[in-house]
Design an enzyme around this catalytic site. Structure first.
Site, short mmCIF file in Angstrom:
data_model
loop_
_atom_site.label_atom_id
_atom_site.label_comp_id
_atom_site.label_asym_id
_atom_site.label_seq_id
_atom_site.Cartn_x
_atom_site.Cartn_y
_atom_site.Cartn_z
N GLY A 24 14.86 43.62 32.76
CA GLY A 24 15.11 43.68 34.19
C GLY A 24 16.41 42.97 34.53
O GLY A 24 17.05 42.38 33.66
N ASP A 25 16.82 43.10 35.78
CA ASP A 25 18.03 42.42 36.26
C ASP A 25 19.28 42.86 35.51
O ASP A 25 20.20 42.08 35.32
CB ASP A 25 17.87 40.89 36.17
CG ASP A 25 16.59 40.43 36.83
OD1 ASP A 25 16.32 40.91 37.94
OD2 ASP A 25 15.86 39.64 36.23
N LYS A 52 20.79 47.29 37.86
CA LYS A 52 20.43 48.67 38.17
C LYS A 52 20.74 49.01 39.62
O LYS A 52 21.17 50.12 39.92
CB LYS A 52 18.93 48.91 37.94
CG LYS A 52 18.50 48.84 36.50
CD LYS A 52 17.01 49.12 36.35
CE LYS A 52 16.11 48.11 37.03
NZ LYS A 52 16.21 46.74 36.50
N ALA A 68 9.98 43.62 41.85
CA ALA A 68 11.37 44.03 41.65
C ALA A 68 12.27 43.38 42.67
O ALA A 68 11.83 43.02 43.76
CB ALA A 68 11.48 45.55 41.77
N GLY A 69 13.51 43.23 42.32
CA GLY A 69 14.50 42.75 43.29
C GLY A 69 15.79 43.48 43.02
O GLY A 69 16.37 43.34 41.95
N HIS A 70 16.22 44.31 43.95
CA HIS A 70 17.48 45.03 43.80
C HIS A 70 18.48 44.50 44.81
O HIS A 70 18.20 44.48 45.99
CB HIS A 70 17.27 46.53 44.04
CG HIS A 70 16.59 47.21 42.90
ND1 HIS A 70 16.18 48.51 42.95
CD2 HIS A 70 16.25 46.77 41.68
CE1 HIS A 70 15.62 48.85 41.80
NE2 HIS A 70 15.64 47.80 41.02
N GLN A 115 12.30 46.78 37.08
CA GLN A 115 12.08 46.00 35.85
C GLN A 115 12.93 46.58 34.70
O GLN A 115 14.05 46.99 34.95
CB GLN A 115 10.59 45.94 35.47
CG GLN A 115 9.77 45.02 36.37
CD GLN A 115 9.32 45.70 37.65
OE1 GLN A 115 8.86 46.81 37.64
NE2 GLN A 115 9.46 45.01 38.76
N THR A 173 13.75 37.90 43.00
CA THR A 173 12.48 37.74 43.68
C THR A 173 12.02 36.29 43.69
O THR A 173 11.48 35.80 44.68
CB THR A 173 11.42 38.65 43.01
OG1 THR A 173 11.89 39.99 43.09
CG2 THR A 173 10.07 38.54 43.70
N ARG A 218 17.86 32.28 35.48
CA ARG A 218 17.57 33.20 34.38
C ARG A 218 17.96 32.56 33.05
O ARG A 218 18.97 31.89 32.95
CB ARG A 218 18.35 34.50 34.56
CG ARG A 218 17.83 35.31 35.74
CD ARG A 218 18.61 36.60 35.92
NE ARG A 218 18.20 37.25 37.17
CZ ARG A 218 18.98 38.03 37.90
NH1 ARG A 218 20.21 38.28 37.52
NH2 ARG A 218 18.54 38.58 39.01
N LEU A 256 30.48 43.34 32.73
CA LEU A 256 31.49 43.09 31.68
C LEU A 256 32.45 41.99 32.12
O LEU A 256 32.95 41.23 31.28
CB LEU A 256 32.25 44.38 31.39
CG LEU A 256 31.47 45.40 30.54
CD1 LEU A 256 32.01 46.80 30.73
CD2 LEU A 256 31.50 45.01 29.06
P1 IMP Z 1 4.86 40.33 37.29
O1 IMP Z 1 5.50 41.68 37.24
O2 IMP Z 1 5.06 39.63 38.60
O3 IMP Z 1 3.40 40.37 36.88
O4 IMP Z 1 5.58 39.39 36.21
C1 IMP Z 1 5.46 39.63 34.82
C2 IMP Z 1 6.75 39.28 34.11
O5 IMP Z 1 7.75 40.24 34.44
C3 IMP Z 1 7.33 37.92 34.50
O6 IMP Z 1 7.92 37.35 33.35
C4 IMP Z 1 8.41 38.29 35.53
O7 IMP Z 1 9.44 37.32 35.55
C5 IMP Z 1 8.89 39.61 34.99
N1 IMP Z 1 9.44 40.50 36.03
C6 IMP Z 1 8.72 41.29 36.87
N2 IMP Z 1 9.55 42.01 37.65
C7 IMP Z 1 10.81 41.70 37.30
C8 IMP Z 1 12.10 42.15 37.74
O8 IMP Z 1 12.25 43.01 38.61
N3 IMP Z 1 13.17 41.58 37.12
C9 IMP Z 1 13.04 40.65 36.13
N4 IMP Z 1 11.85 40.21 35.69
C10 IMP Z 1 10.74 40.72 36.26
MG MG Z 2 16.12 42.69 39.71
#
Ligand code: IMP
Ligand code: MG
Length: 432
Positions: free
Chosen positions: A12-13, A16, A39-41, A223, A300, A305, A332
């Site tokens: 994730g991150d 995207k 998710a966080g966009h 993700q 989120t 990180r 990059l």
């Molecule tokens: P959950 O999706 O909240 O159950 O989290 C499960 C794992 O996925 C954790 O380690 C979160 O940090 C990670 N995670 C869930 N969604 C994201 C995302 O959009 N970006 C990065 N990590 C995520």
């Molecule tokens: Mg994100």
């Protein structure tokens, strides 16, 4: 494009949001198909920065239709808050549709998320506390509330009358103290249902019609591949399928429509949450990546990180399980200013060479990365990078071109997009 899927190739991150925003310019429809408000966009338009958790990234474009598919779990209060936010900043958000089959994240899912994480100890993923896992548990266990129920007050009440007493017992057994007020839950969610009703429809039918008319559809992954419930680092990933095939299931669109599969990789690796991370860095380089990354902090959760070098065993697997037709490489610019840049080509464990990403977390935890070193490239201003982006591949510093050529040779997928900064102008289409 007729139908393009974008997926993250790491944890994730990967940036995207920016790539999807770039592609959304040519899309008629943007579709979320998995995940939820975990998710966080981040999308930047001019000077304005938007952070979406549930809204698809095309929502700021008036002529783009935005779909939240059946594979997404929807937290209605959060979604309404995001709708209000974009409305208050001048976008009508009337271009949104939500699947009537999407599951609803209820407050008790969040309560249980917190309790389960505590009980799991070392097996906890470090979740975003958005109730994602417990909501998917209910979906599979057939205790779930769907959008079709949320907009039907009688059905909503009948379901919650059955489910809430069960949740009370579970919360109590898990050591929680939330007693759940049935009437308050029914009233609040009936109100959410009222406000969301205009958006709720059969989005599979809608997408089928759009595709039949030759509309260009962009599927927006959340993700990343290595957080996928099936292909990710179990049990440290998330609870939904995050790979390209999930676009078909999570949007109700046959797989033959998915013609372009674009994987987004950051030029290094990052992770919020727990679990083994073979190329993880500490010290100066880690600080460089985190700080120059302009906020390598979870969108989120705001957690810092964990960062490390690019990892090819991870990416090789991502290319395979998604069936990629192209790569987008982001950030990059962030590597600029480092004397050398490293890429893990394989792992070593007990004198053995490991090229494929292992399933066992124990094995993964014992893997030592073997690196190929590259000469670094200079740190440049945002304007300088935007100037480069205008010129395309030939404008890139030679060291960057070598880095990308190495990735293409190793992964056997062309890099079609590169991003060298935060703003829209810093994303460039590359020709081979
Ligand atoms: P959950 O999706 O909240 O159950 O989290 C499960 C794992 O996925 C954790 O380690 C979160 O940090 C990670 N995670 C869930 N969604 C994201 C995302 O959009 N970006 C990065 N990590 C995520
Ligand atoms: Mg994100």
């Amino acid at each position: 494009m007729p139908a393009t899927v974008t997926v993250g190739l790491q944890w994730g991150d990967e940036g995207k949001g920016k790539i999807i925003d770039f592609l959304a310019e040519h899309a008629d429809v943007v579709v979320r198909f998995q995940g939820g408000a975990n998710a966080g966009h981040t999308v930047q338009v001019g000077e304005e920065i938007y952070k979406f958790h549930l809204l698809p990234s095309g929502v700021l474009r008036k002529r783009t239709l935005n779909v939240i598919g059946n594979g997404v779990v929807v937290e209605p209060g959060q979604l309404l808050q995001e709708i209000e936010e974009v409305r208050s900043r001048g976008h009508p958000a009337t271009n949104l549709r939500i699947s009537d089959r999407a599951h609803v994240v209820m407050p008790y899912h969040k309560t249980i998320d917190g309790l389960e994480e505590k009980l799991k100890g070392g097996l906890g993923a470090g979740t975003t506390m958005r109730g994602i896992g417990p909501c998917f548990e209910d979906k599979v266990g057939r205790f779930g509330v769907r959008m079709a129920d949320l907009v039907d007050p009688d059905v909503l009440r009948a379901k919650l009358e059955k489910v809430v007493p069960i949740k009370r017992r579970i919360i109590e057994a898990l050591g929680g103290s939330d007693v759940l007020d049935l009437e308050a839950l029914v009233a609040q969610h009936a109100e959410y249902g009222d406000r969301l009703r205009p958006f709720v429809t059969d989005t599979s039918v809608l997408l089928d019609r759009q595709l039949a008319r030759g509309k260009r559809v962009l599927f927006e992954g959340a993700q990343g591949t290595h957080l996928c419930i099936d292909h990710g680092i179990y049990p440290f990933g998330t609870s939904s399928q995050c790979v390209a095939g999930a676009a078909s299931v999570g949007a109700g669109v046959g797989p033959r429509h998915l013609t372009e599969i674009l994987g987004v990789a950051k030029a290094f690796t990052s992770r919020v949450g727990a679990g083994p991370f073979p190329t993880e860095l500490e010290g100066d380089v880690a600080t460089h990546l985190r700080e120059k990354g302009g906020g390598e902090y979870g969108t989120t959760t705001r957690r810092p990180r964990r960062v490390g070098w690019l990892d090819l065993p991870m990416l090789r697997m991502s290319v395979r399980v998604n069936g990629l037709t192209g790569l987008a490489v982001t950030k990059l610019d962030v590597l600029g200013g480092l004397e050398k840049v490293r890429v893990a080509t394989h792992y070593r464990r007990d004198g053995e060479t490991i090229r494929e990403f292992p399933a066992s977390m124990r094995v993964l935890g014992e893997c030592e990365p073997a690196y190929r070193d590259f000469k670094g490239w200079p740190e440049l201003s945002e304007d300088a990078w935007i100037g480069i982006a205008r010129k395309g591949r030939r404008g890139l510093p030679e060291a960057v071109r070598r880095y990308l050529a190495f990735l293409e040779a190793q992964l056997k997928v062309p890099v079609k997009i590169a991003s060298v900064g935060r703003s829209r102008a810093a994303t460039m289409a590359l020709r081979a």
